[in-house]
Design a protein around this motif. Structure first.
Motif: not given
Lengths: 601, 601
Positions: A131-137, A287-306
């Motif tokens: 949702t955060n990604g969609a909100v950013s866009a 517009a997609m890249f705005i979602m995507m950049n937010a999402a990519r940082l979020g995915v980076g967090i997922q990486g070390y969260s596990q």
């Protein structure tokens, strides 16, 4: 059953001491983030994640999501109740803009909490996360009307959002999408097509789901220059914000995945669904890249969260499980065997986990601060500087962070021996869940090309030069110091490898771009290694300063210095090997044609 | 659905050209392995595995094994029928001794076929695979009566066998086992206890299952010096070989695992089951190691068997899937996009897979030849030499082979992007199945300590000195050559790193054994890298010789040379980084106490 405790002490160290958030108090949004408020948010969010979300993580994996006959989707047991609590506490709204009902606090805090959510329950965290990604866009590109209609409810998590990019025949290459957007004549469009891999595409957590969908208008160019973005609510929204008719989008099936079973990854069928364009026609990619950049940082967090939650459980197991004796003689002679914690090979894996997790946490939260500064720094120059640095770091945080995060999760599973392979212990879930982060929101190969093909050369290499200058200066400043010097020297050597690799690209990639492609993944890892090295140098420096003042938690700071040393000796050497691989270029890599890859009988 | 084709051309290259099996024709058992017979076995076994076993692999993963109410276990759909075909064709008897009904052919052939079985269906292959370990122990330590009673039926796979070592509280540290063996007074023992993680512990494939069980006799020492080995048939066997009463062993449950679902991993409860001692009292550990060494080589094969089948499917996907354009300009301008095979980062992953799989195949089959020579070489000296070398290589084949095999399988999954995460494509099964090989039959940490703590220093380092001499001489001989020289130079450099690491151990590990433990895993990987480097140097040399003769399949040999070059430039550099890590020692690794690993709130 595995357990999880939010590492709030370390988060507070990073936020308060490493990033010194208080020093930004004059910037908008930072005022409310007083040290007390920071501590409260971190501690309370940590408590919620440790107690509520972690408790339903394993059940989410076992039960998964169910698509019912009417096409509705039921989330795993406990998800809806936990989500209601989540919404009530406002954990999804921390860094959303106040204008639309968010708490307007720095992203640093929002990201810190995202880590806890993801460690506790990655599949759950993806519902508000996407949702955060969609909100950013929508914030960046939506019309005032769209913002007013959707943002407050999405930010409050009363409705959730999705990102619809992938189709059966295309993912990375979005220029090939076939989903059509036919003008209805009233400003709306009829959206028709099939989207796959849509995380949180259909579920029972909220009354409405706001889909952001890439589609092509009639006659649009047959490339990424022909993509437009549309907002397509699952249930149409009346002008007064109340819910109207069901829109023509439905869940065709739920994918059977390796992990993140608690999240409903859907095939979504759009059958003339009504949608409205977000931003300009054919400018959907931006517009997609705005979602995507937010999402990519979020995915980076997922990486070390596990890797973090896997690490915590591996530590507990290593202290509990007794097998064999310490190599230096029995550590607990009265017991039948020593805890496996005494074995260097077990300690190696745990130290790898500690060094990586704490380093990545520092990097990701620094990245979040840069996102804040991109928007809120006092001067145009400071904003541009932050934007440049986070642009460079985003693929590293996503790509290196998730590659290495997966490796660490695998090693934490290894600490358990045979029990790590048994599902009840939960370690295999962490590995399976972590695996997706290397793939989605742009595979790590795509991240590597983003870093090397776009970010490195952008504006005459300004970003990477700024990075080299920063790391170089911090090394130089630390080199004379008895404690920091040896760490800085090793970091400087790794930085030298990165500089040499950069130079090699400059000298060779123009003539043959395959040389860039062949070395991009290596380069991304080199830069991940040096960047985490910088984090450890900074953390060791702060720890050293604190230790001079005889703090209460001396052990915490001493551990930081020991771990920085460990990082320097166990992670940094890989930079040299990676540079040698990179400098081998693409000739032998690309030498063989497809017949050489066929299995000959 | 994934597919599998046995790589018989490459296997024949290794068996006939690299190992030159025909040159051993004067040794017992090798006479029957004529070139024609070799080709027939490899091709027919390959066909069976590709057609029959691969077809039921995915169903095995989906359905798993079922424990019925009466404690019996049903294997997945198709397993029983395939197993009957397997037995009829005799694929499990290739290298078993003729004395007990085996075909008596070299282990090289048996191992070659084991790879195909495991690639096609690892969970299936474990049923006969574990039996091989049990057979080895009975051959080495069983009484004549035990041999006569069990071996012919086990070798014919009319009955299958198991290895029962692990208990809930102990795995690596077998001195702690609690299973009791009480003498019955008639030469038999009453076995009581619980064993866990017993692969193929109960199933419907055969009428009887012969369990080899570690247990303690009354008053036995409380350490590995107090372990004895027992043979405990599921159904008691009358003197005439017919089946008698059901014995007191039952399956308590089937474990829920990350992978290898098609194999029934059981908790076995022994409740006064009748067993007979194999070998001498309290000497069970030695017998266990005979099973274990056979099993470890088998597990090493599993490691690359999964990366091989994953590689084949990744190649097919990379050639089929179209996304984006080649960096050097459109490869197929008439199509909407190029196959992803054109992208260097995809090619990097595929070349890594090719270089590893073919290198490991060469190493594993060379290992099998050494096993043969250990028993059958003409002179005592040659047998001892082979025994010494395979002792050194076994932990490398198991440890490095499965670590890297898993990494490669993960990368092959990565080639698929999002589709790799979807179960229907089958790539996640290869990853999940491959994961166990790093864990069982001694975790890879245990392999590393076997290599560094036992094998390196044994007989004054004779084995490792012989290895250094061999690699050094082959490098020296190749260095002047235009084609082989550059490969040999890089291998020599990696060998230098290994020699330096060995020296560092010698100078430091005596004073502090933790230095050895801290570096053992790194060392195992260094040695895996140099050993595969040696395989590639040898393969390149043979390819070069063949190319001089203008062979029909020129492309095959050219690919060998290109892949050898790729290996040299992409794998060998890691040896240097690993050495630097190893030489960092254990001080920082062991510096922190348990409180530093606790998650502080």
């Amino acid at each position: 059953m595995p357990s999880y405790t939010a590492p709030t002490r370390d988060t507070r160290f990073i936020v308060n001491e490493l990033l010194d958030l208080a020093s930004y108090g004059d910037l908008p949004g930072f005022q409310s983030a007083t040290p007390d408020m920071i501590d409260t948010v971190i501690n309370e969010a940590g408590k919620f994640c440790s107690e509520v979300l972690a408790a339903i993580n394993q059940a989410g994996d076992e039960h998964g999501c169910t698509r019912n006959e009417d096409g509705s989707v039921t989330t795993p047991p406990g998800f809806k109740a936990a989500f209601d609590q989540f919404v009530e506490s406002g954990w999804g709204t921390i860094s959303a803009p106040e204008e639309f009902g968010g708490q307007g606090m720095p992203h640093v805090l929002g990201f810190a909490v995202e880590e806890f959510i993801s460690s506790a329950n990655q599949a759950f965290g993806m519902y508000p996360g996407l949702t955060n990604g969609a909100v950013s866009a929508l914030i960046a590109k939506g019309s005032d009307e769209q913002k007013a209609l959707y943002l407050p409810k999405m930010i409050a998590n009363e409705w959730l959002g999705t990102m619809n990019l992938t189709e059966p025949h295309c993912g990375t290459d979005l220029g090939m999408i076939r989903t059509k957007a036919q003008p209805n004549g009233d400003g709306s469009y009829a959206i028709t097509g099939t989207k796959i891999f849509i995380s949180a595409g259909e579920h029972d957590l909220t009354d409405n789901i706001i889909h952001l969908v890439l589609a092509k208008t009639p006659g649009a160019p047959d490339s990424t220059k022909g993509i437009s973005l549309f907002v397509v609510p699952k249930v149409l929204v009346n002008d007064d914000g109340s819910l109207g008719d069901r829109n023509g989008v439905s869940c065709g099936s739920i994918e059977h995945k390796m992990g993140i079973h608690g999240n409903s990854t859907c095939v979504l069928n759009y059958d003339g669904a009504t949608g409205w364009m977000v931003g300009e026609e054919n400018k959907g990619l931006a517009a997609m890249f705005i979602m995507m950049n937010a999402a990519r940082l979020g995915v980076g967090i997922q990486g070390y969260s596990q890797s973090e939650v896997a690490y915590q459980n591996a530590v507990a197991y290593a202290l509990d499980r007794r097998q064999g004796r310490a190599l230096t003689g029995p550590a607990e002679p009265e017991a039948q065997a020593d805890p496996i914690f005494v074995h260097p090979d077990v300690r190696r894996m745990l130290m790898d986990g500690k060094a990586f997790n704490e380093g990545m946490r520092a990097l990701a939260l620094w990245g979040a601060l840069l996102v804040d500064l991109t928007h809120k720094a006092a001067t145009e120059e400071a904003r541009a500087e932050a934007d440049q640095m986070i642009g460079l770091l985003t693929p590293v945080i996503k790509g290196y962070g998730t590659d290495k995060g997966f490796d660490v999760a695998v090693n934490m599973q290894q600490v358990f021996g045979g029990h790590g392979y048994i599902r009840e212990w939960g370690m295999d879930q962490f590995v399976r869940d972590a695996r997706i982060a290397q793939i989605y929101e742009g595979t790590n190969g795509v991240q590597a090309m983003d870093l090397c093909g776009r970010k490195l050369g952008s504006k005459g290499g300004a970003a990477i030069q700024a990075f080299f200058k920063m790391v170089g200066e911090e090394c130089a400043a630390a080199k004379g110091d008895e404690t920091l010097g040896p760490i800085a020297e090793k970091l400087e050597k790794a930085l030298g490898e990165q500089q040499a690799a950069t130079m090699w690209f400059m000298q060779n990639a123009m003539a043959n771009p395959n040389h860039l492609g062949a070395g991009a993944h290596h380069y991304m890892h080199i830069m991940g290694i040096t960047t985490l090295g910088l984090m450890w140098l900074r953390m060791a420096k702060i720890a050293q300063e604190n230790l001079a003042g005889l703090p209460d938690d001396k052990a915490f700071y001493e551990a930081k210095i020991a771990t920085a040393r460990y990082y320097a000796e166990r992670f940094l050497p890989d930079a040299g090997a990676l540079r040698r691989k990179l400098e081998a270029g693409s000739d032998n890599m690309m030498a063989l044609g497809e017949e050489a890859f066929a299995t000959a009988a």
